[in-house]
Write a protein that holds these residues in place. Structure first.
Motif, short mmCIF file in Angstrom:
data_model
loop_
_atom_site.label_atom_id
_atom_site.label_comp_id
_atom_site.label_asym_id
_atom_site.label_seq_id
_atom_site.Cartn_x
_atom_site.Cartn_y
_atom_site.Cartn_z
N PHE A 284 41.26 46.59 41.95
CA PHE A 284 40.29 47.24 42.83
C PHE A 284 40.97 48.26 43.74
N TYR A 285 42.20 47.96 44.18
CA TYR A 285 42.90 48.84 45.10
C TYR A 285 43.79 49.87 44.40
N ASN A 286 43.95 49.76 43.10
CA ASN A 286 44.85 50.66 42.39
C ASN A 286 44.17 51.56 41.37
N SER A 287 42.90 51.30 41.09
CA SER A 287 42.16 52.16 40.17
C SER A 287 40.68 51.99 40.47
N PRO A 288 39.89 53.00 40.11
CA PRO A 288 38.45 52.91 40.40
C PRO A 288 37.66 52.08 39.39
N ASP A 289 38.32 51.55 38.38
CA ASP A 289 37.59 50.90 37.28
C ASP A 289 36.72 49.74 37.76
N ILE A 290 37.29 48.88 38.63
CA ILE A 290 36.53 47.72 39.10
C ILE A 290 35.38 48.17 39.99
#
Length: 451
Positions: A284-290
């Motif tokens: 969640f904090y490293n990519s927008p995917d979640i």
């Protein structure tokens, strides 16, 4: 050819005969509707919903609310209040109007001894039936249109006191996601994403998944009190919750009615869930995917923070180069399209009830009270729907019995994102209406009319 199957003279005579009755019923129903909607501002005043919420925590009271197509989570918004109020009073009154009108159209000819005049005229019984049925459908359609416009006007009057509600279409949702994918690093600041946000998103998302899987919820074998305890602990801190479960598994196993022989399996499952939680949080904090997954599945999780006031989404609109009217498109106080769909359901309900009563009125003996019989049928349908909705809170299979009642065929979930006319619901209304009309025509053609 038209004159052989439809008589304009009969149609006009019946329209004039019933016009005053229609005006009285329309004034009563629409007056109650309009005045009732004026109470909406009081619902949002003084935290009234927060005050009464504890009263409706039990399964029984939630089932009672379900009878009226409502729950406390949507009663505070304008559309939720509208559906709840109208399902109690105005839809029932509208059905009584349709039933009384239908019950009198043909049976009154015998009761008033005017059949001697009408049925000896050089017109066929099919001609008479079609002409009188056209009167029924005309007045039901007129009542439905008046109902719709009164609903629309009353919502316009009270909407200043209503909350904005997310009402995003699939097209706008896809547009938002596409624009975010072009600037993924901007989401954390624009959407105020932090540790607290992730906890709220993940728990809300998990709760929605559980609610959509009733089988899994039943297998959990949790009572309401234990469920509230778990939700409170998870809500305070998911990390501490996992540690607490792993340190003292017996307390939680007892909540799920699990024996000591299942301890290792229980701990294994909890450890896997904790690992999955931390992996998801890290992503969640490293990519927008979640975040995009949350946004796609449950748009309200990300967008409800902008509901409170107009202009609160200005950063979102500007940063992601969205259309200038995007905020007004996805936030509304009420949705006219959904209102029209709901009123069309009401039209189908009134039509099916009217056609059903029209047929039954030809089965009763001369001199019997058609008025009382018509009202009795409507109340029976309504009672059947209500009692099965209440019982459904304790046994889901009982809900199937309620489908006998046409009142159960209306989709009351007007706040759903995908609220629209459902083909099988509309199909049930159409089948009942056509079947009743064909049966009524057949019955009138062979009935021994007393003159």
């Amino acid at each position: 050819m038209v004159n052989t199957i439809f008589s304009f003279n009969i149609y006009r005579m019946e329209m004039l005969r019933n016009f005053r009755v229609f005006l009285i019923w329309a004034a009563a129903i629409c007056g109650i509707l309009f005045l009732g909607m004026m109470f909406y501002p009081a619902i949002n005043a003084g935290n009234l919903l927060d005050t009464i919420e504890p009263i409706f925590e039990s399964t029984m009271m939630k089932s009672v609310l379900a009878v009226f197509g409502a729950d406390l989570s949507n009663l505070g918004n304008l559309m939720g209040f509208y559906v709840t109020y109208n399902s109690i009073y105005n839809i029932l009154l509208g059905c009584i109007f349709a039933a009384v009108l239908a019950g009198n159209l043909l049976a009154r000819e015998e009761a008033d001894r005017t059949a001697e005049f009408l049925f000896t005229k050089p017109v066929s019984r099919l001609n008479i039936f079609i002409s009188k049925s056209a009167v029924l459908l005309t007045y039901i359609a007129a009542m439905s249109m008046v109902f719709f416009f009164t609903s629309w006007i009353s919502m316009e009057v009270v909407k200043k006191d209503a909350f904005r509600q997310l009402d995003i279409s699939n097209k706008d949702k896809e547009l938002l996601i596409a624009q975010i994918e072009k600037k993924p690093d901007e989401i954390y600041e624009v959407f105020n994403l932090d540790n607290e946000s992730f906890k709220e998103y993940s728990l809300s998302y998990a709760a929605s998944l559980l609610q959509s899987n009733t089988t899994e919820m039943e297998q959990m074998d949790l009572d309401i009190e234990d469920m509230n305890i778990l939700l409170e602990r998870v809500g305070n801190s998911p990390e501490l919750f996992f540690e607490s479960v792993l340190e003292n598994p017996e307390e939680y196993m007892s909540m799920f009615s699990m024996g000591s022989d299942q301890r290792d399996e229980f701990l294994h499952n909890v450890e896997n869930e904790r690992i999955e939680y931390y992996k998801t949080k890290d992503s969640f904090y490293n990519s927008p995917d979640i975040f995009l997954q949350f946004l796609n599945e449950k748009p309200a999780l990300a967008l409800d923070q902008f509901c409170d006031e107009t202009g609160s989404m200005s950063d979102v609109v500007s940063v992601f180069a969205l259309p200038g009217d995007f905020e007004n498109r996805i936030f509304r106080k009420y949705n006219v399209e959904k209102l029209a769909v709901f009123c069309f359901y009401v039209f189908l309900l009134l039509t099916s009830v009217g056609c059903c009563v029209l047929f039954i009125s030809l089965l009763i003996r001369r001199g019997a009270s058609v008025l009382g019989f018509a009202i009795g049928i409507v109340l029976l349908f309504y009672f059947l729907k209500s009692i099965t909705e209440i019982a459904a809170g304790f046994s889901g299979t009982i809900r199937l019995i309620g489908l006998i009642s046409p009142f159960s065929w209306i989709d009351m979930d007007i706040n759903a994102d995908d609220y629209s006319l459902i083909w099988w619901r509309a199909g049930l209304f159409v089948i009942l209406s056509i079947t009743s009309m064909v049966a009524a025509s057949f019955r009138l053609g062979r009935k021994d009319i007393l003159v």
